[in-house]
Design an enzyme around this catalytic site. Structure first.
Site, mmCIF file in Angstrom:
data_model
loop_
_atom_site.group_PDB
_atom_site.id
_atom_site.type_symbol
_atom_site.label_atom_id
_atom_site.label_comp_id
_atom_site.label_asym_id
_atom_site.label_seq_id
_atom_site.Cartn_x
_atom_site.Cartn_y
_atom_site.Cartn_z
ATOM 1 N N GLU A 127 7.121 2.624 15.401
ATOM 2 C CA GLU A 127 8.074 3.068 14.390
ATOM 3 C C GLU A 127 8.127 4.591 14.408
ATOM 4 O O GLU A 127 7.272 5.244 15.005
ATOM 5 C CB GLU A 127 7.634 2.576 13.005
ATOM 6 C CG GLU A 127 7.607 1.066 12.913
ATOM 7 C CD GLU A 127 7.372 0.548 11.497
ATOM 8 O OE1 GLU A 127 6.240 0.699 11.016
ATOM 9 O OE2 GLU A 127 8.319 0.010 10.903
ATOM 10 N N GLU A 140 3.539 -4.187 12.519
ATOM 11 C CA GLU A 140 2.622 -3.060 12.308
ATOM 12 C C GLU A 140 1.483 -3.608 11.467
ATOM 13 O O GLU A 140 1.676 -3.898 10.283
ATOM 14 C CB GLU A 140 3.384 -1.921 11.616
ATOM 15 C CG GLU A 140 2.733 -0.578 11.844
ATOM 16 C CD GLU A 140 1.728 -0.260 10.770
ATOM 17 O OE1 GLU A 140 0.541 -0.603 10.978
ATOM 18 O OE2 GLU A 140 2.109 0.295 9.741
ATOM 19 N N ASN A 171 0.810 -1.235 0.000
ATOM 20 C CA ASN A 171 0.000 0.000 0.000
ATOM 21 C C ASN A 171 0.838 1.278 0.000
ATOM 22 O O ASN A 171 0.410 2.288 -0.542
ATOM 23 C CB ASN A 171 -1.027 -0.015 1.146
ATOM 24 C CG ASN A 171 -0.416 -0.252 2.504
ATOM 25 O OD1 ASN A 171 0.695 -0.775 2.611
ATOM 26 N ND2 ASN A 171 -1.123 0.107 3.534
HETATM 27 P P1 NDP Z 1 -0.142 -9.529 3.748
HETATM 28 O O1 NDP Z 1 -0.106 -9.107 5.158
HETATM 29 O O2 NDP Z 1 -0.383 -10.967 3.471
HETATM 30 O O3 NDP Z 1 1.231 -9.107 2.991
HETATM 31 C C1 NDP Z 1 2.149 -8.155 3.445
HETATM 32 C C2 NDP Z 1 3.562 -8.644 3.187
HETATM 33 O O4 NDP Z 1 3.797 -9.871 3.878
HETATM 34 C C3 NDP Z 1 3.860 -8.950 1.720
HETATM 35 O O5 NDP Z 1 5.228 -8.645 1.436
HETATM 36 C C4 NDP Z 1 3.629 -10.445 1.646
HETATM 37 O O6 NDP Z 1 4.276 -11.029 0.541
HETATM 38 C C5 NDP Z 1 4.231 -10.891 2.960
HETATM 39 N N1 NDP Z 1 3.750 -12.178 3.475
HETATM 40 C C6 NDP Z 1 2.556 -12.774 3.263
HETATM 41 N N2 NDP Z 1 2.503 -13.961 3.926
HETATM 42 C C7 NDP Z 1 3.691 -14.124 4.563
HETATM 43 C C8 NDP Z 1 4.254 -15.138 5.393
HETATM 44 N N3 NDP Z 1 3.564 -16.240 5.718
HETATM 45 N N4 NDP Z 1 5.501 -14.978 5.858
HETATM 46 C C9 NDP Z 1 6.217 -13.874 5.558
HETATM 47 N N5 NDP Z 1 5.742 -12.886 4.761
HETATM 48 C C10 NDP Z 1 4.491 -12.987 4.287
HETATM 49 O O7 NDP Z 1 -1.193 -8.604 3.015
HETATM 50 P P2 NDP Z 1 -2.190 -8.948 1.819
HETATM 51 O O8 NDP Z 1 -1.677 -8.330 0.612
HETATM 52 O O9 NDP Z 1 -2.520 -10.399 1.739
HETATM 53 O O10 NDP Z 1 -3.483 -8.166 2.330
HETATM 54 C C11 NDP Z 1 -4.389 -8.808 3.208
HETATM 55 C C12 NDP Z 1 -4.994 -7.800 4.163
HETATM 56 O O11 NDP Z 1 -3.985 -7.335 5.057
HETATM 57 C C13 NDP Z 1 -5.516 -6.538 3.480
HETATM 58 O O12 NDP Z 1 -6.790 -6.706 2.972
HETATM 59 C C14 NDP Z 1 -5.462 -5.578 4.625
HETATM 60 O O13 NDP Z 1 -6.610 -5.753 5.419
HETATM 61 C C15 NDP Z 1 -4.228 -5.994 5.406
HETATM 62 N N6 NDP Z 1 -3.034 -5.191 5.078
HETATM 63 C C16 NDP Z 1 -2.606 -4.289 5.992
HETATM 64 C C17 NDP Z 1 -1.529 -3.492 5.717
HETATM 65 C C18 NDP Z 1 -1.048 -2.472 6.691
HETATM 66 O O14 NDP Z 1 -0.487 -1.459 6.289
HETATM 67 N N7 NDP Z 1 -1.205 -2.710 7.980
HETATM 68 C C19 NDP Z 1 -0.814 -3.552 4.447
HETATM 69 C C20 NDP Z 1 -1.308 -4.585 3.557
HETATM 70 C C21 NDP Z 1 -2.385 -5.353 3.881
HETATM 71 P P3 NDP Z 1 3.553 -11.146 -0.898
HETATM 72 O O15 NDP Z 1 2.432 -10.174 -0.945
HETATM 73 O O16 NDP Z 1 4.645 -10.800 -1.849
HETATM 74 O O17 NDP Z 1 3.095 -12.562 -1.019
#
Ligand code: NDP
Length: 493
Positions: free
Chosen positions: A464, A254, A156
């Site tokens: 952070e 976070e 994001n």
């Molecule tokens: P994720 O939390 O799954 O992804 C965030 C990061 O974590 C990406 O780099 C992803 O890799 C990585 N990741 C995913 N699974 C693992 C794992 N098991 N071990 C280590 N790293 C991992 O976010 P999503 O894109 O799936 O979004 C899902 C929901 O999360 C959203 O709908 C929103 O509600 C929330 N979200 C919250 C954010 C925030 O700023 N707090 C940011 C993004 C999402 P990759 O994507 O490359 O597979």
């Protein structure tokens, strides 16, 4: 010949150089707004992750003992380079994640500020002396960098999240393996190049790409990684915490939010409605701290809804390259379907759609969703409790300050909150009563270098952006010294 062969290649960054992934696997990166393929991404294999961690471990001894002043100069130089290239970086970011380019530029420049902030902080890392435990002793503490950190960031705010993670870790003397989201990996690679140009030694920062479930998990469980810093969804945060527990890794998380904005009747309703539109619809609502639940004092509820809907209806949704655009594309078709699912279930549960409630049909390509306002939402509704992470806001009335506080605290999350009132004592009382990592009183902004940012409850662990957040990358060591010429003989032997 496959079309993807002509795409620009995005390799890994290991030991100070761009290197191809040895796995032989790749993914395509697309533009969220146009759905065009814009890059081919080398996916790290286990060997690549091992090489990245080994490079970081090798660099750690020297980086940890590099004079703090030198770390300051490198981080400041990086900030200058980021500023000089802000336009180009913003275009790349916007082309990838579909956010308005003007907003991306603001985020890139705020990344530069974070590097400057932690450049200054690097020389302020101090221990303390503590009162002597007995005559002839001196007791003191020193702070030492934790070691090699895996930093996993979401899609994001790709550049800004990379900056928030990298700057304090580098200032503290840690080495890093960064994994951007596979959806938005492009500007993180540019940042690695910028840091190298600023003088960061090879191996201090490494960047690997690939899915979280594999590449992310290898990093989190890797024996050569001492600390994991993660921003993303709460479910993923829980999985990472469990995976990191095996080796008791240091952890900062976070995570998600369902942040309230509490509007009391004594405010300028029009002005607060305008600010509240920004607080949810910036980044198309894809912000952890988006104020997605507006709680409004009953006596001004209808007036507020009317003003809010009128202002949100003026938002320009669409082409992120245009300066006038307020709301760009959501990140992906899957994410749009998830957002729409929340809205349709809310409608089925009896909620009223006062604005939007569907994808923006004017755009055949991309993942544009109309700014959506839901009224008649009660604490029982799913959409009141769960993070939608899209351009969707709920508005709920309250009758008293006590009820406002109960509603504000009525979810599992605790990232941020806004309070709007002319009564400062009430604003401060609410700030004390709301369980969250931060509260904004009469202003819509949430995060600045210097103020801690992070969550309570299911919104995460640690903070952070503040000077003290450096401690998340430092271990405190106690040193007790005998300042006499004699050896203590406690058993009197
Ligand atoms: P994720 O939390 O799954 O992804 C965030 C990061 O974590 C990406 O780099 C992803 O890799 C990585 N990741 C995913 N699974 C693992 C794992 N098991 N071990 C280590 N790293 C991992 O976010 P999503 O894109 O799936 O979004 C899902 C929901 O999360 C959203 O709908 C929103 O509600 C929330 N979200 C919250 C954010 C925030 O700023 N707090 C940011 C993004 C999402 P990759 O994507 O490359 O597979």
């Amino acid at each position: 010949m496959s079309a993807t062969l002509t795409l620009p290649q995005t390799p890994l960054w290991i030991d100070g150089a761009a290197v191809p992934a040895t796995s032989g696997q790749s993914l395509t990166v697309s533009s969220s707004a146009t759905e065009d393929l814009i890059a081919e991404l080398g996916v790290a294999g286990k060997d690549d992750v091992d090489r990245a961690v080994a490079a970081a471990r090798k660099a750690f001894g020297r980086w940890a003992t590099t004079p703090a002043g030198k770390r300051t100069r490198i981080l400041n130089k990086a900030a200058d380079l980021i500023r000089a290239r802000a336009g180009e970086l913003a275009e790349l970011e916007s082309r990838n994640n579909g956010k308005p380019v003007a907003h991306c530029k603001g985020e890139i420049l705020s990344g530069a500020e974070v590097f400057e902030f932690f450049a200054g902080a690097a020389t302020k890392i101090t221990g303390e002396t503590v009162p002597a435990i007995m005559p002839g002793t001196l007791s003191l503490t020193v702070k030492e960098p934790i070691g090699v950190c895996a930093q996993i960031i979401p899609w994001n705010y790709p550049f800004m999240m990379a900056s928030w993670k990298l700057a304090p870790a580098l200032a503290a003397g840690c080495c890093i393996v960064l994994k951007p989201s596979e959806l938005t990996p492009l500007t993180a690679m540019k940042l690695a190049e910028i840091l190298a140009e600023a003088g960061l030694p090879a191996g201090v920062l490494n960047v690997v790409h690939g899915p979280g479930e594999t590449v992310g998990n290898w990093l989190v469980t890797h024996p050569g990684v001492d600390k994991v810093a993660f921003t993303g969804g709460t479910e993923t945060g829980r999985a990472i915490m469990a995976a990191a527990a095996g080796r008791l890794k240091r952890l900062t998380l976070e995570l998600g939010g369902k942040s309230p904005s509490v509007v009391f009747a004594d405010v300028d309703v029009e002005a607060v409605a305008a600010a509240s539109v920004h607080a949810i619809f910036y980044s198309a609502g894809q912000s952890c701290e988006a104020r997605s639940r507006i709680l409004v004092e009953q006596s001004v509820h209808d007036r507020f809804v009317e003003a809010f809907v009128a202002k949100a209806g003026k938002l320009v949704v669409g082409d992120p390259t245009q300066e006038v655009t307020h709301v760009g594309s959501l990140i992906s078709a899957e994410h749009l379907a998830k957002v729409d699912g929340f809205v349709q279930r809310a409608v089925a549960a009896g909620v009223t759609v006062a604005l939007g409630g569907k994808r923006a049909e004017a755009h055949a390509k991309g993942h544009f969703y109309l700014p959506t306002v839901l009224t008649g939402v009660t604490p029982e509704h799913e959409v009141f409790k769960q993070e939608v992470f899209g351009p969707v806001v709920t508005i709920t009335p309250f009758a008293s300050e006590a009820e406002a506080l109960k509603l504000a605290n009525g979810t599992d999350y605790g990232l941020f909150a806004s309070v709007w009132t002319r009564d400062l004592a009430r604003g401060l009382r609410m700030a004390q009563g709301i369980s969250s990592g931060g509260v904004g009183i009469n202003q819509p902004f949430t995060a600045f270098s210097g103020l801690p940012f992070g969550g309570t409850k299911q919104s995460g662990l640690g903070r952070e952006l503040s000077v003290r957040s450096l401690d998340a990358y430092l271990e405190e060591k106690a040193i007790m010294a005998n300042t006499t010429d004699k050896v203590f003989n406690p058993f009197g032997l």
